[in-house]
Design a protein around this motif. Structure first.
Motif, short mmCIF file in Angstrom:
data_model
loop_
_atom_site.label_atom_id
_atom_site.label_comp_id
_atom_site.label_asym_id
_atom_site.label_seq_id
_atom_site.Cartn_x
_atom_site.Cartn_y
_atom_site.Cartn_z
N LYS A 235 0.79 -1.24 0.00
CA LYS A 235 -0.39 0.35 0.12
C LYS A 235 1.00 1.68 0.06
CE LYS A 235 -4.07 -2.80 -0.18
NZ LYS A 235 -4.25 -2.52 -0.83
N ILE A 236 1.68 1.30 -1.33
CA ILE A 236 2.51 2.61 -1.10
C ILE A 236 2.00 3.66 -2.49
CG2 ILE A 236 5.05 2.93 -1.09
CD1 ILE A 236 5.67 0.79 0.05
N PRO A 237 1.97 4.35 -1.91
CA PRO A 237 1.78 5.20 -3.21
C PRO A 237 2.62 5.66 -4.02
CG PRO A 237 1.05 6.67 -1.13
CD PRO A 237 1.43 5.10 -1.37
N THR A 238 2.58 5.39 -6.01
CA THR A 238 3.37 5.83 -6.50
C THR A 238 3.45 6.93 -7.28
OG1 THR A 238 3.71 2.97 -6.51
CG2 THR A 238 4.68 4.34 -7.99
N PHE A 239 4.68 7.60 -7.24
CA PHE A 239 4.14 8.31 -8.84
C PHE A 239 5.42 8.35 -9.78
CE2 PHE A 239 2.00 9.44 -4.76
CZ PHE A 239 1.07 10.90 -5.09
N VAL A 240 5.07 8.72 -10.81
CA VAL A 240 5.91 9.04 -12.03
C VAL A 240 6.45 9.94 -12.93
CG1 VAL A 240 5.28 5.55 -12.13
CG2 VAL A 240 3.92 7.38 -12.86
N GLY A 241 7.21 9.71 -14.35
CA GLY A 241 7.57 11.11 -14.14
C GLY A 241 7.23 10.27 -15.87
N GLU A 242 6.18 9.72 -16.14
CA GLU A 242 5.62 10.20 -17.80
C GLU A 242 4.49 9.20 -17.43
OE1 GLU A 242 6.43 6.36 -18.69
OE2 GLU A 242 7.67 6.57 -17.05
N SER A 243 3.39 9.60 -17.64
CA SER A 243 2.16 9.78 -17.57
C SER A 243 1.74 7.40 -18.89
CB SER A 243 1.02 9.89 -18.44
OG SER A 243 1.14 10.02 -20.26
N ASP A 244 2.32 7.58 -19.16
CA ASP A 244 2.52 5.68 -19.81
C ASP A 244 2.81 4.75 -18.87
OD1 ASP A 244 2.05 6.35 -22.91
OD2 ASP A 244 4.18 6.49 -22.94
N SER A 245 3.87 5.36 -17.68
CA SER A 245 3.87 4.34 -16.62
C SER A 245 2.56 4.43 -15.38
CB SER A 245 4.80 4.53 -15.78
OG SER A 245 6.20 4.19 -16.50
N VAL A 246 1.75 5.64 -15.41
CA VAL A 246 0.26 5.87 -15.07
C VAL A 246 -0.47 4.28 -15.67
CG1 VAL A 246 -1.52 6.90 -14.03
CG2 VAL A 246 1.09 8.14 -14.54
N LYS A 247 -0.66 4.64 -16.88
CA LYS A 247 -1.46 3.51 -17.19
C LYS A 247 -1.05 2.13 -17.42
CE LYS A 247 -1.97 7.03 -21.16
NZ LYS A 247 -1.58 7.40 -22.75
N ARG A 248 0.26 1.44 -17.24
CA ARG A 248 0.49 0.56 -16.48
C ARG A 248 0.40 -0.12 -15.08
NH1 ARG A 248 6.61 0.52 -18.62
NH2 ARG A 248 6.80 -1.58 -17.89
N GLY A 249 -0.14 0.72 -14.33
CA GLY A 249 -1.13 0.58 -13.02
C GLY A 249 0.13 1.35 -11.55
N THR A 250 0.69 2.64 -11.47
CA THR A 250 1.03 3.54 -11.52
C THR A 250 -0.23 4.51 -10.61
OG1 THR A 250 2.18 4.99 -12.33
CG2 THR A 250 3.59 2.86 -11.76
N ALA B 243 -4.78 3.70 -7.79
CA ALA B 243 -5.13 4.17 -6.46
C ALA B 243 -5.90 3.54 -4.92
CB ALA B 243 -6.01 5.36 -6.18
N GLU B 244 -6.21 2.51 -5.91
CA GLU B 244 -7.26 1.42 -4.95
C GLU B 244 -6.64 0.53 -4.53
OE1 GLU B 244 -10.66 -1.52 -5.39
OE2 GLU B 244 -10.83 -0.16 -6.87
N LYS B 245 -5.47 -0.43 -5.35
CA LYS B 245 -4.98 -0.95 -4.70
C LYS B 245 -2.86 -0.88 -4.16
CE LYS B 245 -4.65 -4.10 -9.02
NZ LYS B 245 -4.72 -5.38 -10.24
N GLU B 246 -3.34 0.65 -4.16
CA GLU B 246 -2.09 1.59 -3.13
C GLU B 246 -2.76 2.37 -1.55
OE1 GLU B 246 0.96 2.53 -7.48
OE2 GLU B 246 0.42 3.96 -6.25
N GLY B 247 -4.41 1.48 -1.72
CA GLY B 247 -4.66 2.21 -0.52
C GLY B 247 -4.76 3.80 -0.70
N ILE B 248 -5.29 4.94 -1.38
CA ILE B 248 -5.27 5.66 -1.93
C ILE B 248 -7.56 6.56 -1.96
CG2 ILE B 248 -5.07 8.14 -3.36
CD1 ILE B 248 -2.86 6.26 -4.13
#
Length: 330
Positions: free
Chosen positions: A247-262, A310-315
């Motif tokens: 349950k650790i929120p994950t922020f990333v440097g580009e939006s393609d990684s958000v689509k993959r699950g961050t 967000a749901e999986k990371e507890g946000i």
């Protein structure tokens, strides 16, 4: 009769001239075959999207594989030795133009030729990587696009404070052997310091080390920040697995990684960046010199949030958090 015969001969000659002229015009319209070499440092969705956008821009301009475009694509598999070997191969094959995707590949190609036009994309710091003399006047045979929007890192770091207000320590995973990553991490640490957050760093050399690196941050970091790092992003699912479990929120440097699950990023579409680079390629193919084309940057920057992540990371997402965001993973 002689006059009539002369007129007939003239008419035939005019017809032949017209036919020859038409043939010449269609020959002009049918573009010569362009030999395009592509060297990509590693395969992951952002770099793949940049390559696809580049090829799409060429197609829109009339350069299509199998017709008047020959594409010789190589993946260096995140290996610097492979980059140099492939770069030399593309030069030896007398490519008309070479596209290098990501900093290590671009450096290898630029070292290999001073004559063949070279375009790069997905580069953090073209000047710092010694690819061009300046952003406005690249010089030599090289130009391209950088994926460093001036506000992207700062906005993403600021969103940590906004979305996870109790966070104090930010775990950063990166390969310190990638010059682009070092620049990104330095910028991220500066942004973190400005808002009173502490960076907790761990480095990797290969993608196989990424999961262990993520696990080493558990208990030491409240959130993860993954910069635009080719080694880590190519193994991003390893980070996502740990983030979801702990349950650790994950922020990333580009939006393609958000689509993959961050969880979140201020980013842009790498496909669009590739298309911008492809339009530069068309200009070069049709006569412009790389030295005359300034380095390009992403034009549009947007907040992207993954609802399922967000749901999986507890946000707990609120309407306020999503009101200005592009929401994926619904």
């Amino acid at each position: 009769m002689k006059k009539v015969l002369t007129l007939l001969i003239c008419g035939v000659l005019l017809m032949l001239t017209a036919c020859g002229s038409g043939s010449e015009e269609s020959g002009t319209e049918a573009k010569e075959v362009v030999k395009l070499g592509i060297l990509q440092h590693v395969e992951h969705p952002s770099l793949d999207a940049a390559r696809e956008g580049f090829i799409e821009a060429l197609k829109e301009a009339g350069y299509e594989e199998g017709k008047n475009l020959e594409i010789n694509y190589h993946n260096a598999q995140n290996d610097m030795n492979n980059n140099m070997t492939i770069a030399n191969k593309l030069v030896a094959e007398e490519s008309d133009l070479i596209l290098a995707i990501a900093t290590p590949s671009a450096q290898a190609v630029v070292q290999s030729t001073k004559d063949i036009p070279v375009l790069f994309t997905a580069i953090t710091d073209p000047v710092g990587a010694d690819l061009v003399e300046s952003l406005e006047k690249p010089g030599g045979n090289v130009t391209g696009t950088s994926d460093t929007h001036p506000e992207a890192i700062k906005n993403t770091i600021d969103s940590i404070n906004e979305f996870i207000p109790d966070a104090k320590k930010v775990g950063i995973i990166y390969n310190d052997g990638e010059p682009n990553s070092v620049v990104n991490v330095e910028n991220a640490k500066k942004a973190l310091e400005e808002i009173g957050l502490e960076a907790v760093e761990t480095t990797v050399s290969t993608s196989s080390e990424v999961k262990q690196a993520a696990e080493s941050l558990v208990g030491r970091a409240d959130v993860f920040y993954i910069p635009k790092d080719n080694t880590v992003v190519s193994a991003l699912e390893s980070v996502i697995t740990v983030a979801n479990e702990k349950k650790i929120p994950t922020f990333v440097g580009e939006s393609d990684s958000v689509k993959r699950g961050t969880f979140a990023s201020y980013g842009f579409e790498y496909h669009d960046l590739g298309m911008t680079t492809g339009k530069m390629a068309v200009d070069i193919i049709e006569g412009k010199k790389p030295s005359e084309i300034p380095v390009g940057f992403p034009e549009n920057l947007e907040l992207v949030i993954n609802k399922k992540a967000a749901e999986k990371e507890g946000i707990t997402l609120t309407e306020e958090m999503m009101k200005d965001a592009t929401v994926v993973g619904e």
